[in-house]
Write a protein that holds these residues in place. Sequence first.
Motif, short mmCIF file in Angstrom:
data_model
loop_
_atom_site.label_atom_id
_atom_site.label_comp_id
_atom_site.label_asym_id
_atom_site.label_seq_id
_atom_site.Cartn_x
_atom_site.Cartn_y
_atom_site.Cartn_z
N ARG A 253 0.83 -1.21 0.00
CA ARG A 253 0.00 0.00 0.00
C ARG A 253 0.86 1.25 0.00
O ARG A 253 0.55 2.24 -0.69
N ALA A 254 1.94 1.24 0.75
CA ALA A 254 2.81 2.42 0.81
C ALA A 254 3.49 2.67 -0.53
O ALA A 254 3.60 3.83 -0.98
N ILE A 255 3.94 1.61 -1.18
CA ILE A 255 4.60 1.78 -2.48
C ILE A 255 3.62 2.26 -3.54
O ILE A 255 3.99 3.02 -4.44
N ALA A 256 2.36 1.87 -3.42
CA ALA A 256 1.34 2.38 -4.34
C ALA A 256 1.23 3.90 -4.23
O ALA A 256 1.03 4.60 -5.24
N VAL A 257 1.37 4.42 -3.01
CA VAL A 257 1.35 5.88 -2.82
C VAL A 257 2.55 6.52 -3.52
O VAL A 257 2.42 7.54 -4.21
N VAL A 258 3.73 5.93 -3.34
CA VAL A 258 4.93 6.47 -3.99
C VAL A 258 4.76 6.46 -5.50
O VAL A 258 5.07 7.45 -6.18
N GLU A 259 4.27 5.36 -6.04
CA GLU A 259 4.11 5.25 -7.49
C GLU A 259 3.11 6.28 -8.00
O GLU A 259 3.32 6.90 -9.05
N ALA A 260 1.99 6.47 -7.28
CA ALA A 260 1.00 7.45 -7.71
C ALA A 260 1.57 8.86 -7.70
O ALA A 260 1.33 9.65 -8.62
N ALA A 261 2.35 9.17 -6.66
CA ALA A 261 2.96 10.50 -6.60
C ALA A 261 3.96 10.70 -7.73
O ALA A 261 4.02 11.78 -8.34
N MET A 262 4.75 9.66 -8.01
CA MET A 262 5.74 9.78 -9.06
C MET A 262 5.10 9.94 -10.43
O MET A 262 5.60 10.65 -11.30
N GLU A 263 3.93 9.30 -10.65
CA GLU A 263 3.23 9.42 -11.93
C GLU A 263 2.76 10.85 -12.16
O GLU A 263 2.60 11.28 -13.30
N HIS A 264 2.53 11.58 -11.08
CA HIS A 264 2.01 12.95 -11.19
C HIS A 264 3.09 14.01 -10.99
O HIS A 264 2.80 15.19 -10.95
N ALA A 265 4.34 13.56 -10.86
CA ALA A 265 5.42 14.53 -10.67
C ALA A 265 5.64 15.30 -11.96
O ALA A 265 5.60 14.73 -13.06
N PRO A 266 5.86 16.61 -11.89
CA PRO A 266 6.09 17.40 -13.11
C PRO A 266 7.41 17.00 -13.76
O PRO A 266 8.37 16.66 -13.08
N GLU A 267 7.43 17.03 -15.05
CA GLU A 267 8.68 16.74 -15.76
C GLU A 267 9.64 17.91 -15.55
O GLU A 267 9.24 19.06 -15.46
N GLU A 268 10.90 17.56 -15.48
CA GLU A 268 11.92 18.60 -15.30
C GLU A 268 12.00 19.47 -16.56
O GLU A 268 11.96 18.96 -17.67
N GLY A 269 12.12 20.75 -16.35
CA GLY A 269 12.24 21.65 -17.46
C GLY A 269 13.65 21.67 -18.00
O GLY A 269 14.54 20.98 -17.49
N PRO A 270 13.90 22.48 -19.02
CA PRO A 270 15.24 22.57 -19.58
C PRO A 270 16.21 23.13 -18.56
O PRO A 270 15.85 23.94 -17.70
N ALA A 271 17.44 22.66 -18.63
CA ALA A 271 18.46 23.12 -17.69
C ALA A 271 18.74 24.59 -17.91
O ALA A 271 18.68 25.10 -19.02
#
Length: 271
Positions: A253-271
């Motif tokens: 259950r805890a890893i499901a939370v991590v995965e859900a958060a990572m799926e919604h993390a913003p992509e890094e912009g240009p350096a």
Amino acid sequence: MGVVNVTPDSFSDGGEWFEPDAAVRHGLDVLAAGADLVDVGGESTRPGAERPSVEEELRRVVPVVRALAAEGAVVSVDTMRAEVARAAVEAGAAIVNDVSGGLADESMVPWVAHAGLAFVAMHWRGHSTSMQSRAVYDDVVADVCRELAERRDALLAAGIRQDLLVLDPGLGFAKTAEHNWALLAALPVLHGLGHPLLLGASRKTFLGRLGRHPGEPLRPPAERDVETTATSVLAAMAGLWCVRVHDVASTVRAIAVVEAAMEHAPEEGPA
């Protein structure tokens, strides 16, 4: 990876699953809770533990592996003995999880290499009876990384397939609580070893010390699952391959939370 200890003296469950029928039922419960792998072991590796005979370890492990594999489980055998590994694989195990990294039995690595099996090699400095006397490091993260890299190179040179080798930093094995915390804080650094990583922090003593005053009794092993789940979150956030845990449901259950958060993390912009 869900733990199935077939031992009378496990630190975590006190032999609750020692009898084969009980161990098989527990293994099926572990699978139902969401484990991808079931890790069956017949030798306690808690500090100070004495080794069982080969015959006794075989008696403990093989029937449980056979029954779980027959139910479709992906089974890893937790053993330092090549004879036990061979018998377990013949009974259906697919992975050899050797806490000594092949150092305890000179027959282990040649046989695993010849069989083309997946192999988990842990950072190890000696057997349970004396390992804590070896918990001396200049820099635990650097030293563990160096020693694991040396072991990795030796295993690959001996024929273990690069794509089937998993490494484990060995929390609690020849390590103090401070060493364990330092390694947990540095999990991303271990990716420099170039192999999938397994973490085994579940219910270990250093987690039982959290929140306890000096001289106060440790939290019992069965009451350390909240802390264990937190280490699983750290491992997931660090991108580790697998965590070895006793209470599978809370980690799933805890890893499901991590995965859900990572799926919604913003992509890094240009350096």
